[in-house]
Every structure is written in structure tokens, then in C-alpha cells.
Design an enzyme around this catalytic site. Structure first.
Site, mmCIF file in Angstrom:
data_model
loop_
_atom_site.group_PDB
_atom_site.id
_atom_site.type_symbol
_atom_site.label_atom_id
_atom_site.label_comp_id
_atom_site.label_asym_id
_atom_site.label_seq_id
_atom_site.Cartn_x
_atom_site.Cartn_y
_atom_site.Cartn_z
ATOM 1 C CG HIS A 66 16.355 3.421 2.581
ATOM 2 N ND1 HIS A 66 16.677 4.767 1.991
ATOM 3 C CD2 HIS A 66 15.045 3.048 2.124
ATOM 4 C CE1 HIS A 66 15.654 5.246 1.299
ATOM 5 N NE2 HIS A 66 14.817 4.054 1.077
ATOM 6 C CE LYS A 71 18.645 6.200 -11.469
ATOM 7 N NZ LYS A 71 19.558 7.452 -12.024
ATOM 8 C CE LYS A 95 12.471 13.640 -6.948
ATOM 9 N NZ LYS A 95 13.083 14.499 -8.179
ATOM 10 C CE LYS A 107 19.263 16.268 -8.265
ATOM 11 N NZ LYS A 107 17.875 15.943 -8.613
ATOM 12 C CB SER A 364 16.059 6.810 -13.971
ATOM 13 O OG SER A 364 16.648 8.195 -14.680
HETATM 14 N N1 GLU Z 1 17.268 14.535 -11.901
HETATM 15 C C1 GLU Z 1 16.005 14.148 -11.905
HETATM 16 C C2 GLU Z 1 15.262 14.252 -10.570
HETATM 17 O O1 GLU Z 1 15.289 15.052 -9.617
HETATM 18 C C3 GLU Z 1 16.081 12.491 -12.315
HETATM 19 C C4 GLU Z 1 16.797 11.647 -11.289
HETATM 20 C C5 GLU Z 1 17.047 10.322 -11.988
HETATM 21 O O2 GLU Z 1 16.749 10.012 -12.844
HETATM 22 O O3 GLU Z 1 17.996 9.578 -11.170
HETATM 23 O O4 GLU Z 1 14.469 13.262 -10.144
#
Ligand code: GLU
Length: 476
Positions: A66, A71, A95, A107, A364
């Protein structure tokens, strides 16, 4: 549900999602569209190591587009599997929406035990994995931006960034293809500790609301609170260290792979970490009692429990035994849906993963913006800010000369006030602001709606509303 038939991680995330959407008024069909994972790619590739070709399996799952880029981190662990990567990608969607990082969720994971390979071998494997992902646009500054996760760090991100740059020699934004890079490779100050820092800011914000603290059966501030942390990796270590050193919390228990340490008087987090790095575990650490059965310490008396390791560690088998009145999920998915029901029933307050560990992706986001703008934060303003402060200070000095000693400035005021903010201070300020605002958005729903009795459901509602609004704007 019985201990034998707990749902998988992804089903667990979906169950929690379903609990929330049942209380929402989404257009028919939209709920399903948001819940499902858009695509999961499996890549299998060979790398010649120690004289023969080894085949590796990796995944990159895209949960929701969306907003783009999508990320989420890349995890290296032997247990990585499609179900887990999809659950983690879904959590990234929620998140990012909750903390208003303008990304969709994704992921990745590679089935590998990184401890079995030396640095050069890991570089070959990582570069090859990055190649497989980049050629499918699963690494791309505009489409999909990975980051570190369990088993990966700045080092792997630097290899990924370099691999992408080699494959895209004219892409001026190549550095924005991945975050969590070392500073000298386009990283940002404060990213390494960002997730742990976010856990600290989340707890600080929680303790700013006496009503919420009371809901957990606690009172006062973080000072003196007994904390047990599971996992002294990047997230657990920084969270525990900051809480101990800056907020006066007492880290009474640390659970690691080779057992748990316990000391009522409080453990020195830095000393335990140094011991671990040197000896490969906590077992022989001298200033605490050691239990080989580490997980049992999850059930010990404390004020705050911080699971900062794996998913599913609090489940139907041990949920009834957990005594902590407040749990903050520094890991992703440490509490299964069934355990969540039990704890909620008992009145345990849970600060949910999608909020608690969002500090990493928040910083990030700042790194990605820095890479796209090609300039370090604060570079233009810092000295100008200092010059304006200098003007005020000089004026104050002139006035205080007339007024006499009684009106002179407090020592250090001048140097403290004069100093313009550097990148690290700006990152911390941005992270603190993000964590406060996101908490308040959950809290409004938690206290404002009769039918919502926990922070997790509130977090899901807050974030799903945002994802739904994006879809609405797209005409879906
Ligand atoms: N791996 C981290 C998380 O689970 C960071 C992800 C990121 O910075 O894109 O949120």
C-alpha cells in the site's frame, strides 16, 4: 487451544489481526486484502565453498505494497521458513503504519547458521543472496529496502549495498537500497542501538501515564523496577543497558542461549555482555547465580519482562506461570495468540511488538531519507543555530554584567546552550517523538473504547486504520 496444537507464527499474527478487525468497520473484502501476504519469493542458489557447491535457501516476502518501498529486515538463522518470514512481513506492515514510517511491509530470511562460516564465506553467500534478490527488484531503493535482523548486522548491510551498487552503476540513490549500514557506507548515527533505544523510549512514555502504570499493578517510575530480559543480542543488550544506566532500573535476570543469570541486587549489563563476547556464553559469569534451564527465569518474579530473542517463547505451556505484570515485546512475536489470551485475561499489560520494537525501522526511515537527500542531518543548520544562540548568550552576558554576580548564568549553561544539535541528537529526538506519538495513538483507543481492553488490539486498530486509509486513497 492446547499446548500441542498452537497455531503457527503467521496464524498467530492473523488471529490477533482478526480480533482487531472484528471491532472495526472495514469495507467488505478489505480486511482480507490487508491480511494476506502479497507475494513470497523463494530463492535457491549455490555458492562454492571449501571445495564444493553448497545450496542455500532464502526468502523475501512482501506483505503489503500500500506504500512503497516495502521495508523489513533480513534474518540469518537455520530455523528460517516461509511461515515465519510471512508473519514477520505482516508485522512490518502494521509496525510501519503505526509509527508512520511511509513503507509497506516485507521481510527476508536465509536458512543458515552464520556461526558455521567465516567472514569471507559469509560475504560470498550474502553477495550471492543479494544478487538473487536485487535482480528481482526485491532489493531496490524505490521498491524494497532490507535492513538487519537476527543474525545480520551492519557488516552484511554494507555487502548488500555494495552488491546493489555494482549491479546498478548509474543509480544515484543506490545507497538507499538497504538501511542499517555502517556510518562510512552511508549509515546514520544511532541506527545500531535504535531498537533498544526505542524500547527504552516506549517504557519511558508508558511510565509518563500513571493510569497505565496502575493498570499493570505498578506505581512510580522506572527507577528501581526489577527487569528480566531474554536475549542479550543487539536489541536486548541496548534496551537493558540504557534502562540500567539511564533510568535506574535493576536488571535482575538475563536469559541467554546457555542458561540464565539471576541476581536480586541487579546485574551489570555491560559486564555480562563483555563476558559473553569473551567466553561465548553467560554460564560461568561470576557475579550471579546461573540456571541451566534459562526459560524458567521467564517465570521469575519481576516488574518488567523484556523478551528480546525469539518468537513464541511465551506460549500455552508457560503463560500461566508468567508473573511479570508488565511485558514489553522487544522481539517480534514472543507471545503466541493463545498465551496472549491467557495473559490478557489475567490483566498482564503487554506493550506489543509492532510498537515496542519499532525504533529500528524508525531510524531506518531516517537513514533512507538521508541517503536520498545525500546530506547528513544537521549539516546545513548546525553552525547557524550556534551563531544565533551565541547572540542571545552575549546579550545575556551583557545584561548580567549590569545586574551583578547574583544574576550570572549557571555554570555550563553557555556551552550546553551554544551547541547545535548533531546527527545523533536529531536521530534521538526524531525517535523519541515517534515513540511518544505512536503510544498516544494506541492509548487513545485503549482507554477511549469500551470494547478494547488491551494495547495490542489498540495497536492493530490504529495501524489497520492507516493501511485501510491508504487503500481507500488508491481507490480500492
Ligand atoms: N529488522 C527490524 C525489524 O524487525 C528492522 C527493520 C528495518 O529497519 O527495516 O523491525
Amino acid at each position: 487451544m492446547t499446548p500441542g496444537n498452537e497455531p503457527t507464527f503467521r496464524q498467530s499474527v492473523d488471529l490477533m489481526f482478526n480480533r482487531a478487525v472484528a471491532l472495526m468497520d472495514l469495507r467488505p473484502g478489505l480486511e482480507e486484502k490487508i491480511r494476506v501476504c502479497n507475494a513470497t519469493y523463494t530463492v535457491r542458489f549455490g555458492v562454492r565453498l571449501r571445495g564444493h557447491i553448497q545450496t542455500f535457501t532464502g526468502y523475501r516476502s512482501v506483505h503489503s505494497e500500500h506504500m512503497e518501498p516495502v521495508k523489513g529486515g533480513i534474518r540469518y538463522a537455520p530455523s528460517v521458513n516461509q511461515d515465519e518470514v510471512e508473519a514477520l512481513a505482516a508485522l512490518m506492515t502494521y509496525k510501519c503504519a503505526l509509527v508512520e514510517a511511509p513503507f509497506g511491509g516485507s521481510k527476508g530470511g536465509l536458512c543458515i547458521d552464520p556461526r558455521e562460516y567465516d567472514e569471507h564465506e559469509l560475504e560470498l553467500i550474502t553477495r550471492r543472496f543479494a544478487y538473487e534478490l536485487a535482480k528481482r527488484d526485491l532489493i531496490n531503493p524505490a521498491q524494497n529496502v532490507p535492513a538487519p535482523d537476527m543474525g545480520t548486522s551492519e557488516r552484511e548491510m554494507a555487502w548488500i549495498a555494495d552488491q546493489y551498487a555494482r549491479m546498478n552503476t548509474t543509480d544515484i540513490n543506490a545507497r538507499a537500497c538497504v538501511t542499517g549500514k555502517p556510518l562510512n557506507a552511508g549509515g546514520i548515527s544511532g541506527r545500531v542501538e535504535a531498537t533498544g533505544r526505542g524500547v527504552q523510549y516506549a517504557l519511558r512514555e508508558f511510565f509518563r501515564h500513571p493510569e497505565d502504570v496502575k493498570a499493570a499493578g505498578l506505581s512510580g517510575t522506572l527507577d528501581g523496577k526489577r527487569v528480566i530480559v531474554q536475549g542479550l543480542g543487539n536489541v536486548g543488550y541496548h534496551a537493558a543497558k540504557f534502562l540500567e544506566e539511564e533510568d535506574g532500573a535493576k536488571i535482575v535476570g538475563i536469559i541467554e542461549r546457555d542458561g540464565a543469570l539471576y541476581n536480586q541486587a541487579g546485574l551489570d549489563v555491560e559486564a555480562v555482555r563483555n563476558w559473553m563476547v569473551k567466553h561465548g556464553g553467560v554460564a560461568s559469569y561470576p557475579d550471579a547465580s546461573h540456571t541451566a534451564e534459562g526459560a524458567a527465569v521467564l517465570e521469575a518474579e519481576c516488574d518488567i519482562l523484556i523478551p528480546a530473542a525469539l518468537e513464541g517463547v511465551i506460549n500455552l505451556k508457560n503463560a500461566h506461570e508468567i508473573k511479570a505484570p508488565l511485558i514489553i515485546e522487544a522481539a517480534n512475536g514472543p507471545i503466541t495468540a493463545g498465551a496472549d489470551d491467557i495473559l490478557r485475561e489475567r490483566g498482564t499489560v503487554i506493550i506489543p511488538d509492532m510498537y515496542a520494537n519499532a525504533g529500528g525501522v524508525t531510524v531506518s526511515y531516517f537513514e533512507w531519507v538521508k541517503n536520498l537527500s545525500h546530506i547528513r542531518f544537521g549539516r546545513m543548520q548546525r553552525r547557524q543555530e550556534e551563531a544565533r544562540h551565541e547572540l542571545i548568550v552575549r546579550e545575556l552576558e551583557r545584561l548580567s554584567e549590569h545586574l551583578g554576580d547574583k544574576w550570572s548564568m549557571t555554570p555550563n549553561f553557555k556551552s550546553k546552550y551554544l551547541r547545535g544539535a548533531d546527527e545523533l541528537e536529531l536521530v534521538r529526538s526524531g525517535l523519541d517523538d515517534t515513540m511518544r506519538i505512536a503510544y498516544q495513538s494506541m492509548r487513545e483507543i485503549w482507554h477511549g473504547r469500551e470494547d478494547v481492553s488491551d494495547l495490542r488490539t489498540a495497536a492493530y486498530i490504529a495501524s489497520i486504520e492507516k493501511v485501510a486509509a491508504s487503500y481507500r486513497a488508491k481507490g480500492l
